[in-house]
Design an enzyme around this catalytic site. Sequence first.
Site: not given
Length: 145
Positions: A69, A72
């Site tokens: 991600c 993230c």
Amino acid sequence: MSEALLVACPHCHTLNRVPHTRLAEAPVCGRCGKRLFDAHPVALDAASFDVHAGRAELPLLVDFWAPWCGPCLTMAPQFQAAAVQLEPQLRLAKVDTEAVPALGARFGIRSIPTLVLFRHGRELARQSGAMSAADIVRWVRAQRG
Ligand code: ZN
């Protein structure tokens, strides 16, 4: 006041009883001897999550994330910087939802990154989407009044 808090060690996950007044004095773990606060988020699996969220008495801020991600990964250094500001009033932790899918499922994490604030094992608040360190600190303080 000699009120004490149960603080889980970020290294060996042993619970330590620490007087409130000594939280900011770099307390060390009675078992492994390492610092109970080292200004780094602690990576949790299912077992250590239960110790930190359910048995330790500090509020716990969890970053649910995954290695694939992008947002993230962008937020990771911001979360790290927030740990420097929020410890020792709060424990910051990371749960890799790919490595520990059971925890993501248990809390119904549908998008990442998602921050969830726990106290005594109960969810107080959550927020999805990447945030700056300043926004993380502001958001947490707003939840706690
Ligand atoms: Zn320890």
